[in-house]
Design an enzyme around this catalytic site. Sequence first.
Site, PDB file in Angstrom:
ATOM      1  CE  LYS A 111     -34.619  26.154  33.605  1.00 54.50           C
ATOM      2  NZ  LYS A 111     -34.612  27.104  34.710  1.00 54.50           N
ATOM      3  CD  GLU A 167     -33.929  26.875  43.771  1.00 56.22           C
ATOM      4  OE1 GLU A 167     -32.990  26.243  43.236  1.00 56.22           O
ATOM      5  OE2 GLU A 167     -34.955  27.207  43.150  1.00 56.22           O
ATOM      6  CD  GLU A 211     -30.951  29.029  32.775  1.00 57.91           C
ATOM      7  OE1 GLU A 211     -30.225  29.548  31.902  1.00 57.91           O
ATOM      8  OE2 GLU A 211     -30.502  28.362  33.710  1.00 57.91           O
ATOM      9  CD  GLU A 346     -25.039  27.343  34.759  1.00 61.49           C
ATOM     10  OE1 GLU A 346     -25.012  28.061  33.735  1.00 61.49           O
ATOM     11  OE2 GLU A 346     -26.088  27.021  35.341  1.00 61.49           O
TER      12      GLU A 346
HETATM   13  C1  LIG Z   1     -29.799  22.484  39.230  1.00 61.18           C
HETATM   14  C2  LIG Z   1     -28.919  23.229  39.925  1.00 61.18           C
HETATM   15  O1  LIG Z   1     -29.086  24.583  40.121  1.00 61.18           O
HETATM   16  C3  LIG Z   1     -30.320  25.213  39.850  1.00 61.18           C
HETATM   17  C4  LIG Z   1     -30.446  26.342  40.807  1.00 61.18           C
HETATM   18  C5  LIG Z   1     -29.934  27.584  40.517  1.00 61.18           C
HETATM   19  C6  LIG Z   1     -29.485  27.877  39.212  1.00 61.18           C
HETATM   20  C7  LIG Z   1     -29.639  26.981  38.206  1.00 61.18           C
HETATM   21  C8  LIG Z   1     -29.203  27.311  36.809  1.00 61.18           C
HETATM   22  O2  LIG Z   1     -28.774  28.456  36.568  1.00 61.18           O
HETATM   23  O3  LIG Z   1     -29.255  26.437  35.939  1.00 61.18           O
HETATM   24  C9  LIG Z   1     -30.339  25.682  38.400  1.00 61.18           C
HETATM   25  O4  LIG Z   1     -31.660  25.886  37.972  1.00 61.18           O
HETATM   26  C10 LIG Z   1     -27.725  22.643  40.546  1.00 61.18           C
HETATM   27  O5  LIG Z   1     -26.989  23.356  41.231  1.00 61.18           O
HETATM   28  O6  LIG Z   1     -27.493  21.429  40.368  1.00 61.18           O
END
Ligand SMILES: C=C(O[C@H]1C=CC=C(C(=O)O)[C@@H]1O)C(=O)O
Length: 369
Positions: A111, A167, A211, A346
């Site tokens: 990852k 987070e 993930e 995203e």
């Molecule tokens: C790295 C980021 O989100 C992280 C936190 C939640 C979900 C994430 C995802 O689904 O990729 C990322 O790991 C960002 O918002 O820049």
Amino acid sequence: MDHAGFVLSRPHRTLVASGVRATYGDITAARSALRTGSAPIVVGAIPFRAEDRCALLSPERHEFHSGPWQAPPGLPPLPHGRIVAESPTPSEHIRVVENLLAMVDARVLEKVVAARSVLVSCGADIPPLSLLARLVELDHVGNGFCADLSPAGASYTNSYLVGASPETLIRREGTTVSCWPLAGTAARSTDPAVDEARAADLLSSVKNQHEHAFVVDWMRARLTPLCRKLAIADTPALFATPDVWHLGTPITGELRDSGTTALDLALAVHPTPAVCGTPHDAAMRAINEHEASRGFYAGAVGWCDAAGDGEWMVAIRCAELRGNTARAFAGGGIVRGSRPHDELAETTVKLRTLLSAFSAEGEKMLKTT
Ligand SMILES: C=C(O[C@H]1C=CC=C(C(=O)O)[C@@H]1O)C(=O)O
């Protein structure tokens, strides 16, 4: 704002700090100031890369309030902004994701988080607290932070990190440790039926659970030596922000050694695979090869007091402010099965958190959408 002000707004409690007793560009110095009691509390930001300087300080004054931050009256209005640069460009980001996917296929990586940034330029300087006020207002539970980055050195003079991260990297209250790692994302919809269907799809998505699991495994491995008890939910739950759904796993623990501080804990778990990847060293190398410096994006922002209590957020959904510009960042986890165009989309949705503050048009500011 006071030159070196700091605000961490959370749904349960807000910390507001101002004035400067001492600054620390080096984490060891901040840790020793807490240990010797010369700093009653340390606040600020830790960069993504351990070798970069941090932006921590011991404030003259600090106060806790219950609930989210209440902006003081009379803040200057936020100037209108427009995007003047994207780094990398959307097509370059897609190529980076393709390269990283090839590394996943070759099993060099399991990852890795690929990030991009957009530069917003405004007609006047951006008042950090005015941006924070807007972000706290837009966030449904009142998350937000503002940290003065000047302790990191001359290149960060008059720079601030401002954002609304959902987070929690780590929180310590007495011997109780808690965190809520997030990974796995779906865009929300204004149509309630579509929104619900997207949430259900995310919860049952094998790719997103895969993930997510890297982050939980990392937290387990990092916290087990430090905690005599650790409770980790078996399966992730849905976690909503106004813009996205995430998968999140609540974790709580009891420290083995009450001398382990919130700052020690933050450094033990940062950077998690929610912002870096697995295996850690290979992911960090790949990020350094493919991206310009992330600075304080994907670092941590928070506080630790001399008793060792504190709270650190993962520094995402944020921007580095410099005068009349804001560089906003967003990234996403790349695993086997990720699709480059979906990954670009995203990051666009995640950028909405910051861009909505500058314009009701939000992400429409991006040329890509
Ligand atoms: C790295 C980021 O989100 C992280 C936190 C939640 C979900 C994430 C995802 O689904 O990729 C990322 O790991 C960002 O918002 O820049």
